[in-house]
Design a protein around this motif. Structure first.
Motif, mmCIF file in Angstrom:
data_model
loop_
_atom_site.group_PDB
_atom_site.id
_atom_site.type_symbol
_atom_site.label_atom_id
_atom_site.label_comp_id
_atom_site.label_asym_id
_atom_site.label_seq_id
_atom_site.Cartn_x
_atom_site.Cartn_y
_atom_site.Cartn_z
ATOM 1 N N THR A 65 0.846 -1.190 0.000
ATOM 2 C CA THR A 65 0.000 0.000 0.000
ATOM 3 C C THR A 65 0.885 1.244 0.000
ATOM 4 N N THR A 66 0.399 2.306 -0.611
ATOM 5 C CA THR A 66 1.122 3.570 -0.638
ATOM 6 C C THR A 66 1.063 4.254 0.721
ATOM 7 N N CYS A 67 -0.091 4.146 1.366
ATOM 8 C CA CYS A 67 -0.320 4.852 2.625
ATOM 9 C C CYS A 67 -0.536 3.886 3.776
ATOM 10 N N PHE A 68 -0.287 4.382 4.967
ATOM 11 C CA PHE A 68 -0.588 3.671 6.201
ATOM 12 C C PHE A 68 -1.403 4.622 7.057
ATOM 13 N N SER A 69 -2.484 4.109 7.644
ATOM 14 C CA SER A 69 -3.311 4.940 8.512
ATOM 15 C C SER A 69 -3.631 4.200 9.800
ATOM 16 N N MET A 70 -3.902 4.969 10.819
ATOM 17 C CA MET A 70 -4.384 4.430 12.083
ATOM 18 C C MET A 70 -5.477 5.375 12.560
ATOM 19 N N ALA A 71 -6.578 4.785 13.022
ATOM 20 C CA ALA A 71 -7.717 5.588 13.458
ATOM 21 C C ALA A 71 -8.220 5.078 14.794
ATOM 22 N N ALA A 72 -8.900 5.963 15.498
ATOM 23 C CA ALA A 72 -9.545 5.609 16.761
ATOM 24 C C ALA A 72 -10.946 6.178 16.781
ATOM 25 N N ILE A 73 -11.827 5.422 17.397
ATOM 26 C CA ILE A 73 -13.158 5.914 17.733
ATOM 27 C C ILE A 73 -13.142 6.139 19.238
ATOM 28 N N VAL A 74 -13.530 7.336 19.636
ATOM 29 C CA VAL A 74 -13.534 7.725 21.042
ATOM 30 C C VAL A 74 -14.990 7.952 21.445
ATOM 31 N N MET A 75 -15.444 7.218 22.455
ATOM 32 C CA MET A 75 -16.850 7.323 22.848
ATOM 33 C C MET A 75 -16.997 7.133 24.346
ATOM 34 N N MET A 76 -18.137 7.527 24.836
ATOM 35 C CA MET A 76 -18.426 7.337 26.254
ATOM 36 C C MET A 76 -18.825 5.895 26.545
ATOM 37 N N ARG A 77 -19.547 5.287 25.637
ATOM 38 C CA ARG A 77 -19.969 3.895 25.801
ATOM 39 C C ARG A 77 -20.005 3.235 24.431
ATOM 40 N N SER A 78 -19.604 1.964 24.379
ATOM 41 C CA SER A 78 -19.631 1.251 23.095
ATOM 42 C C SER A 78 -21.056 1.071 22.593
ATOM 43 N N ARG A 79 -22.024 1.110 23.477
ATOM 44 C CA ARG A 79 -23.411 0.965 23.022
ATOM 45 C C ARG A 79 -23.845 2.131 22.128
ATOM 46 N N HIS A 80 -23.082 3.222 22.142
ATOM 47 C CA HIS A 80 -23.396 4.340 21.264
ATOM 48 C C HIS A 80 -23.241 3.966 19.786
ATOM 49 N N LEU A 81 -22.584 2.853 19.518
ATOM 50 C CA LEU A 81 -22.438 2.377 18.140
ATOM 51 C C LEU A 81 -23.329 1.170 17.854
ATOM 52 N N MET A 82 -24.293 0.904 18.727
ATOM 53 C CA MET A 82 -25.127 -0.287 18.604
ATOM 54 C C MET A 82 -25.848 -0.362 17.258
ATOM 55 N N LYS A 83 -26.396 0.763 16.785
ATOM 56 C CA LYS A 83 -27.130 0.744 15.510
ATOM 57 C C LYS A 83 -26.214 0.337 14.359
#
Length: 192
Positions: A18-36
């Motif tokens: 790959t040409t690029c390398f990336s790293m990302a984070a999701i920052v949340m108060m609770r994982s249930r906020h991504l339930m949908k």
């Protein structure tokens, strides 16, 4: 209250591939906020991620993510044309990005306590991950409750952040615009 930081990377760490390398984070108060969003990912024991999902499904996931409560931080580099002129590859590149993404994630936290989960990889040992996380936590006055490496097939948050990391890399590498769906969720974006 204990927040959550979920981290994954996209792209390889070598000078070819790959040409690029990336790293990302999701920052949340609770994982249930991504339930949908998590419910949109099939529960079939497979690893669902950016690289094995079609464009329309990716976009549908991102559109659903907009209504969820979280922030995104990321770092991305064109490995063979870094803006700094300094070429870094392999585990050293992974650790540099891990440290930066952890620091940026801790600055985006809305609480003092946090659980950190990182996609299981061979690029950093659990002990080294915990060491880096603790160093950054001291600087940010954050209290780490848990810090673990998790197999993505076992965790929807890791699968979701893989989509974000993939979108970041694809944006820089291919001009893909999927990431723009999440513009309002991005707290810190670093391009090297």
């Amino acid at each position: 209250m204990t927040g959550v930081i979920a981290i994954d990377e996209s792209g390889d760490l070598g000078s070819s591939g790959t040409t690029c390398f990336s790293m990302a984070a999701i920052v949340m108060m609770r994982s249930r906020h991504l339930m949908k969003v998590a419910k949109m990912i099939p529960d079939d024991g497979r690893e669902h991620k950016w690289g094995n999902t079609d464009d329309s499904t990716r976009r549908a996931l991102f559109k659903e993510m907009v209504s969820c409560q979280f922030n995104v931080v990321y770092s991305v580099v064109n490995k063979n044309q870094p803006s700094s002129g300094v070429y870094v590859y392999g585990n050293q590149l992974y650790e540099i990005f891990l440290r930066q993404v952890l620091a940026d994630s801790m600055s985006a936290l809305q609480c003092r306590d946090v659980n950190i989960i990182v996609d299981r990889s061979r690029f950093v040992t659990l002990d080294r991950l915990r060491e880096i996380a603790q160093e950054e936590a001291v600087k940010a006055d954050v209290n780490i409750k848990k810090c673990e490496k998790i197999t993505s097939q076992q965790n929807k948050c890791i699968q979701i952040v893989d989509y974000v990391a993939g979108a970041v890399r694809s944006s820089m590498e291919h001009g893909d615009d999927t990431l723009s769906i999440l513009d309002e969720k991005i707290s810190v974006a670093r391009r090297y």
